[in-house]
Design a protein around this motif. Structure first.
Motif, mmCIF file in Angstrom:
data_model
loop_
_atom_site.group_PDB
_atom_site.id
_atom_site.type_symbol
_atom_site.label_atom_id
_atom_site.label_comp_id
_atom_site.label_asym_id
_atom_site.label_seq_id
_atom_site.Cartn_x
_atom_site.Cartn_y
_atom_site.Cartn_z
ATOM 1 N N MET A 175 0.814 -1.210 0.000
ATOM 2 C CA MET A 175 0.000 0.000 0.000
ATOM 3 C C MET A 175 0.850 1.263 0.000
ATOM 4 S SD MET A 175 -3.265 -0.823 2.432
ATOM 5 C CE MET A 175 -4.152 0.545 1.723
ATOM 6 N N ARG A 176 2.179 1.073 -0.194
ATOM 7 C CA ARG A 176 3.055 2.236 -0.229
ATOM 8 C C ARG A 176 2.701 3.126 -1.410
ATOM 9 N NH1 ARG A 176 6.350 3.344 3.940
ATOM 10 N NH2 ARG A 176 7.094 1.198 3.927
ATOM 11 N N GLY A 177 2.615 4.418 -1.193
ATOM 12 C CA GLY A 177 2.266 5.357 -2.247
ATOM 13 C C GLY A 177 0.779 5.585 -2.386
ATOM 14 N N ALA A 178 -0.033 4.844 -1.624
ATOM 15 C CA ALA A 178 -1.491 4.998 -1.704
ATOM 16 C C ALA A 178 -2.028 5.775 -0.517
ATOM 17 C CB ALA A 178 -2.161 3.628 -1.774
ATOM 18 N N GLY A 179 -1.164 6.602 0.112
ATOM 19 C CA GLY A 179 -1.567 7.309 1.311
ATOM 20 C C GLY A 179 -2.724 8.259 1.100
ATOM 21 N N ARG A 180 -2.653 9.070 0.055
ATOM 22 C CA ARG A 180 -3.730 10.014 -0.208
ATOM 23 C C ARG A 180 -5.036 9.287 -0.518
ATOM 24 N NH1 ARG A 180 -4.800 15.229 -1.608
ATOM 25 N NH2 ARG A 180 -2.634 15.841 -1.327
ATOM 26 N N ALA A 181 -4.953 8.243 -1.343
ATOM 27 C CA ALA A 181 -6.168 7.499 -1.709
ATOM 28 C C ALA A 181 -6.800 6.862 -0.476
ATOM 29 C CB ALA A 181 -5.834 6.444 -2.755
ATOM 30 N N LEU A 182 -5.966 6.318 0.426
ATOM 31 C CA LEU A 182 -6.498 5.694 1.636
ATOM 32 C C LEU A 182 -7.146 6.738 2.538
ATOM 33 C CD1 LEU A 182 -6.824 3.276 3.527
ATOM 34 C CD2 LEU A 182 -4.518 3.736 4.390
ATOM 35 N N VAL A 187 -12.076 9.492 4.741
ATOM 36 C CA VAL A 187 -12.882 10.709 4.858
ATOM 37 C C VAL A 187 -14.247 10.508 4.218
ATOM 38 C CG1 VAL A 187 -13.063 13.116 4.130
ATOM 39 C CG2 VAL A 187 -10.893 12.249 5.015
ATOM 40 N N GLN A 188 -14.253 9.911 3.037
ATOM 41 C CA GLN A 188 -15.508 9.756 2.296
ATOM 42 C C GLN A 188 -16.437 8.742 2.943
ATOM 43 O OE1 GLN A 188 -14.973 8.184 -1.668
ATOM 44 N NE2 GLN A 188 -16.981 8.857 -2.351
ATOM 45 N N GLU A 189 -15.879 7.613 3.408
ATOM 46 C CA GLU A 189 -16.722 6.520 3.883
ATOM 47 C C GLU A 189 -16.972 6.550 5.391
ATOM 48 O OE1 GLU A 189 -18.344 4.435 2.155
ATOM 49 O OE2 GLU A 189 -17.502 4.917 0.188
ATOM 50 N N PHE A 190 -16.167 7.286 6.137
ATOM 51 C CA PHE A 190 -16.374 7.310 7.588
ATOM 52 C C PHE A 190 -16.679 8.713 8.104
ATOM 53 C CE2 PHE A 190 -14.933 7.675 11.980
ATOM 54 C CZ PHE A 190 -15.595 6.629 12.567
ATOM 55 N N PHE A 191 -15.749 9.638 7.946
ATOM 56 C CA PHE A 191 -15.893 10.946 8.585
ATOM 57 C C PHE A 191 -17.019 11.774 7.969
ATOM 58 C CE2 PHE A 191 -11.528 9.774 9.704
ATOM 59 C CZ PHE A 191 -11.551 10.028 11.069
ATOM 60 N N ASP A 192 -17.191 11.724 6.645
ATOM 61 C CA ASP A 192 -18.282 12.483 6.022
ATOM 62 C C ASP A 192 -19.640 11.962 6.471
ATOM 63 O OD1 ASP A 192 -16.522 14.122 4.781
ATOM 64 O OD2 ASP A 192 -16.782 13.310 2.770
ATOM 65 N N TYR A 193 -19.772 10.639 6.584
ATOM 66 C CA TYR A 193 -21.033 10.070 7.053
ATOM 67 C C TYR A 193 -21.240 10.335 8.541
ATOM 68 C CZ TYR A 193 -22.459 7.572 2.845
ATOM 69 O OH TYR A 193 -22.906 7.258 1.584
ATOM 70 N N ALA A 194 -20.142 10.383 9.309
ATOM 71 C CA ALA A 194 -20.274 10.644 10.743
ATOM 72 C C ALA A 194 -20.859 12.027 11.005
ATOM 73 C CB ALA A 194 -18.913 10.506 11.428
ATOM 74 N N GLN A 219 -2.690 15.360 5.930
ATOM 75 C CA GLN A 219 -3.265 16.630 5.492
ATOM 76 C C GLN A 219 -4.706 16.456 5.025
ATOM 77 O OE1 GLN A 219 -0.616 18.172 2.497
ATOM 78 N NE2 GLN A 219 1.126 18.323 3.895
ATOM 79 N N VAL A 220 -5.007 15.288 4.451
ATOM 80 C CA VAL A 220 -6.379 15.011 4.019
ATOM 81 C C VAL A 220 -7.261 14.709 5.226
ATOM 82 C CG1 VAL A 220 -7.821 13.477 2.624
ATOM 83 C CG2 VAL A 220 -5.567 14.171 1.785
#
Length: 383
Positions: A175-182, A187-194, A219-220
């Motif tokens: 998963m190296r390099g997928a930090g922003r996507a993760l 944010v989209q699937e947890f924090f926005d719904y929260a 930062q995201v």
């Protein structure tokens, strides 16, 4: 047992026994769909025995079913640990199983080695609830066939997950390099719904261990964590947070009003040098802790693999945290008076005493929120 070899049969018997006798149940070979299917069958069969039986005109059959209900053991497990990941199929089956009344006592899920973004997304959606008053969430769903179907009854009678853990062991390079996507996925699937209310209000602790989203991911995450009002504990352990992520972490601390524990352990880049540590502490205090009255713990421990034998002095950090802990304990003690000579909480607003003992550690609910303004006035006076 059809579809299982001898080793899997033995593991299944062991798991079945542990479900009824232990609080924490580890499933080592959770990546095997046939094994997970049988485990979910065990959970669902407990429901069929312990739940509401189908209507029948035969009174004798009803009495026999009632006797079987009384003999059916109760699931004692409160935490499930899936050691080798879960497929999308197993996540769907698990959603159905956890929605049964017999699983009502399960409060913690630990997903280990969910490498696929689709798997992480499906695990988050499995725990999500439909907001109260919402007629349908079909318009809100993403086009992903892996998402389990929802059921209002499942939300009301099934497991209430309060602790959600995601742990990724080596090889984490997958998963190296997928930090922003993760981070964007979280944010989209947890924090926005929260933020909508009712979706993740039951989740009080969120753990991320060894998911390398790095400074870009922090930062995201920072704005989403800053606005979150449901989590009490957030652990970002071994997530490749660089020294320049201190500003993002300070933003989380400054604006969040419910977090009581923010764990940044095993991020050794904060300790790469004494100068880096001093700058990190300065940023966390000046832009974060000076404006926060609710954070009680900020672990920054590191494991031996970092090569550093002793942690630098964190006296300045602890000074602010001790003031927060003092104010928190004071207001918990004054807001929840106890009867003399008893640990029973006194009745309030004409209600009955609950009979539960009151603890001053990590209290949740409205009591801390109601006194946030008072603590802002108290803490400067203690300096």
């Amino acid at each position: 047992m059809e579809g299982l070899d001898n080793q899997a049969e033995q593991e299944l018997r062991s798991i079945r026994d542990k479900l009824y006798t232990q609080n924490v149940v580890e499933i080592k070979h959770s990546s095997r769909d046939n094994l997970m299917a049988r485990i979910c069958e065990i959970l669902c069969s407990s429901i069929n025995s312990g739940g509401i039986s189908s209507s029948s005109s035969d009174q004798n059959a009803h009495e026999e079913t009632h006797e079987n209900v009384q003999a059916q053991p109760t699931i004692q497990a409160t935490s499930l640990v899936f050691r080798s990941g879960l497929s999308l199929t197993s996540l769907v089956l698990l959603k159905v199983a956890l929605g049964q009344p017999a699983c009502r006592g399960i409060e913690e899920l630990d997903f280990v080695n969910l490498w696929s973004m689709d798997q992480v997304r499906a695990a988050l959606r499995m725990v999500r609830r439909q907001p109260p008053g919402s007629e349908s969430d079909n318009d809100e769903r993403l086009d992903n066939s892996a998402e389990p179907a929802r059921d209002d009854n499942i939300d009301k009678q099934g497991a209430t997950i309060r602790t959600l853990k995601f742990t990724a062991f080596r090889p984490r390079e997958r998963m190296r390099g997928a930090g922003r996507a993760l981070a964007e996925l979280l944010v989209q699937e947890f924090f926005d719904y929260a933020k909508r209310g009712g979706c993740y209000d039951h989740v009080a602790e969120f753990h991320l261990h060894a998911y390398p989203f790095g400074s870009v991911g922090s930062q995201v995450l920072a704005p989403a964590v800053a606005q979150n009002t449901t989590l009490n504990v957030l652990r970002l352990q071994d997530c490749d947070l660089q020294s320049d992520s201190a500003t993002s972490v300070a933003q989380m601390i400054r604006h969040n009003t419910t977090l009581q524990v923010l764990d940044l352990s095993d991020n050794p880049y904060y300790l790469s040098s004494d100068l880096t540590w001093e700058m990190t502490v300065k940023v966390l205090i000046r832009h974060g802790l000076q404006h926060n009255t609710t954070l009680l713990e900020l672990p920054l421990m590191v494991s031996r693999r970092t090569g550093r034998k002793a942690l630098p002095s964190r006296t300045k950090l602890d000074k602010h945290l001790k003031l927060n802990r003092f104010a928190h304990a004071y207001f918990v003690a004054t807001a929840l008076p106890k009867t003399r000579g008893s640990s029973t909480v006194a009745p309030r607003n004409g209600g009955n005493a609950t009979g539960h003992t009151e603890s001053t550690a990590l209290a949740t609910g409205n009591e801390t929120k109601n006194h946030r303004c008072d603590s802002m006035e108290l803490i400067p006076a203690l300096w």
